[in-house]
Design a protein around this motif. Structure first.
Motif, mmCIF file in Angstrom:
data_model
loop_
_atom_site.group_PDB
_atom_site.id
_atom_site.type_symbol
_atom_site.label_atom_id
_atom_site.label_comp_id
_atom_site.label_asym_id
_atom_site.label_seq_id
_atom_site.Cartn_x
_atom_site.Cartn_y
_atom_site.Cartn_z
ATOM 1 N N UNK A 74 35.999 5.622 -41.274
ATOM 2 C CA UNK A 74 37.232 4.955 -40.822
ATOM 3 C C UNK A 74 37.735 5.467 -39.484
ATOM 4 N N UNK A 75 37.635 6.751 -39.238
ATOM 5 C CA UNK A 75 38.128 7.292 -37.967
ATOM 6 C C UNK A 75 37.338 6.719 -36.796
ATOM 7 N N UNK A 76 36.029 6.687 -36.920
ATOM 8 C CA UNK A 76 35.190 6.128 -35.862
ATOM 9 C C UNK A 76 35.455 4.642 -35.691
ATOM 10 N N UNK A 77 35.546 3.935 -36.800
ATOM 11 C CA UNK A 77 35.787 2.493 -36.749
ATOM 12 C C UNK A 77 37.136 2.192 -36.099
ATOM 13 N N UNK A 78 38.179 2.931 -36.474
ATOM 14 C CA UNK A 78 39.499 2.723 -35.864
ATOM 15 C C UNK A 78 39.494 3.084 -34.383
ATOM 16 N N UNK A 79 38.762 4.120 -34.013
ATOM 17 C CA UNK A 79 38.663 4.497 -32.601
ATOM 18 C C UNK A 79 38.021 3.396 -31.767
ATOM 19 N N UNK A 80 36.930 2.826 -32.294
ATOM 20 C CA UNK A 80 36.271 1.721 -31.590
ATOM 21 C C UNK A 80 37.198 0.512 -31.510
ATOM 22 N N UNK A 81 37.884 0.211 -32.603
ATOM 23 C CA UNK A 81 38.796 -0.937 -32.629
ATOM 24 C C UNK A 81 39.939 -0.755 -31.628
ATOM 25 N N UNK A 82 40.522 0.430 -31.577
ATOM 26 C CA UNK A 82 41.612 0.678 -30.629
ATOM 27 C C UNK A 82 41.121 0.602 -29.189
ATOM 28 N N UNK A 87 40.895 -2.613 -24.104
ATOM 29 C CA UNK A 87 40.134 -3.431 -23.157
ATOM 30 C C UNK A 87 40.710 -4.853 -23.114
ATOM 31 N N UNK A 88 41.021 -5.406 -24.283
ATOM 32 C CA UNK A 88 41.591 -6.756 -24.335
ATOM 33 C C UNK A 88 42.953 -6.807 -23.647
ATOM 34 N N UNK A 89 43.750 -5.759 -23.809
ATOM 35 C CA UNK A 89 45.061 -5.729 -23.149
ATOM 36 C C UNK A 89 44.936 -5.549 -21.644
ATOM 37 N N UNK A 90 43.804 -5.045 -21.192
ATOM 38 C CA UNK A 90 43.541 -4.946 -19.767
ATOM 39 C C UNK A 90 43.016 -6.274 -19.225
ATOM 40 N N UNK A 92 43.175 -9.360 -20.580
ATOM 41 C CA UNK A 92 44.060 -10.506 -20.762
ATOM 42 C C UNK A 92 44.929 -10.793 -19.553
ATOM 43 N N UNK A 93 45.777 -9.866 -19.146
ATOM 44 C CA UNK A 93 46.617 -10.122 -17.971
ATOM 45 C C UNK A 93 45.817 -10.264 -16.677
ATOM 46 N N UNK A 94 44.715 -9.513 -16.559
ATOM 47 C CA UNK A 94 43.911 -9.620 -15.340
ATOM 48 C C UNK A 94 43.272 -10.995 -15.180
ATOM 49 N N UNK A 95 43.013 -11.658 -16.285
ATOM 50 C CA UNK A 95 42.421 -12.996 -16.197
ATOM 51 C C UNK A 95 43.481 -14.096 -16.281
ATOM 52 N N UNK A 96 44.553 -13.886 -17.027
ATOM 53 C CA UNK A 96 45.574 -14.925 -17.185
ATOM 54 C C UNK A 96 46.430 -15.080 -15.931
ATOM 55 N N UNK A 97 46.718 -13.999 -15.233
ATOM 56 C CA UNK A 97 47.566 -14.089 -14.036
ATOM 57 C C UNK A 97 46.924 -14.947 -12.940
ATOM 58 N N UNK A 98 45.652 -14.710 -12.590
ATOM 59 C CA UNK A 98 45.047 -15.597 -11.586
ATOM 60 C C UNK A 98 44.918 -17.049 -12.069
ATOM 61 N N UNK A 123 46.027 -20.399 -26.230
ATOM 62 C CA UNK A 123 46.024 -21.076 -27.528
ATOM 63 C C UNK A 123 44.602 -21.297 -28.020
ATOM 64 N N UNK A 124 43.672 -21.592 -27.110
ATOM 65 C CA UNK A 124 42.266 -21.763 -27.505
ATOM 66 C C UNK A 124 41.676 -20.460 -28.042
ATOM 67 N N UNK A 125 42.065 -19.329 -27.458
ATOM 68 C CA UNK A 125 41.601 -18.041 -27.982
ATOM 69 C C UNK A 125 42.136 -17.807 -29.398
#
Length: 162
Positions: A74-82, A87-90, A92-98, A123-125
């Protein structure tokens, strides 16, 4: 209560669908621009509902991730998930703003290539996430995996090592 009644997977499924509908609807609040009180009321309501749906979906995702593996992993799995969330939070805005900026200056006055474009893509995502939930076997992931027999003993021995 909702999770106990319908399970984590269905909670994720319906909240992803709710997020898709709400995010798609958000730019339509601009049509009430001549009534500022209505425009602001709609925006606040949209934001409140999407925040609740997003938090429910996010919690369900991490519960499902924890249910997808045995306790020692679980620790490894949660680390990968976080890490993937970061990465997604990075990205998302970098692609949505342009995308939003392009939709503002492209000169196309019709839907969906006008200012709605970034919201339609988001919405498609969410719709893709909704669709992907149907590919998961509910019985295999809605409950925690429990180790029995020799696997449980091996994990306990591994935890006892210095």
């Amino acid at each position: 209560r909702l999770v106990k009644r319908i399970g984590f997977l269905r909670t994720l499924r319906w909240n992803a669908l709710a997020c898709a509908v709400i995010v798609f609807s958000m730019p339509f609040a601009s049509y009430a621009r001549y009534m500022p009180w209505l425009s602001w009321t709609l925006l606040i309501a949209f934001y409140a509902f999407v925040s609740v749906a997003w938090m429910c979906a996010f919690t369900a995702v991490f519960s499902l991730i924890n249910n997808s593996c045995y306790a020692p992993q679980r620790a490894t799995t949660n680390g990968i998930a976080q890490t993937m969330v970061a990465v997604a939070r990075l990205v998302g805005p970098l692609s949505a703003a342009p995308l939003f900026a392009w939709s503002q200056r492209n000169g196309v006055p019709f839907f969906p290539l006008n200012y709605h474009l970034a919201f339609v893509v988001a919405a498609l995502f969410f719709l893709a996430a909704f669709g992907l939930t149907f590919l998961v076997n509910r019985q295999s992931i809605d409950f925690k995996k429990v180790m029995v027999g020799d696997d449980a003993m091996a994990a306990a021995d591994a935890d006892a090592l210095p």
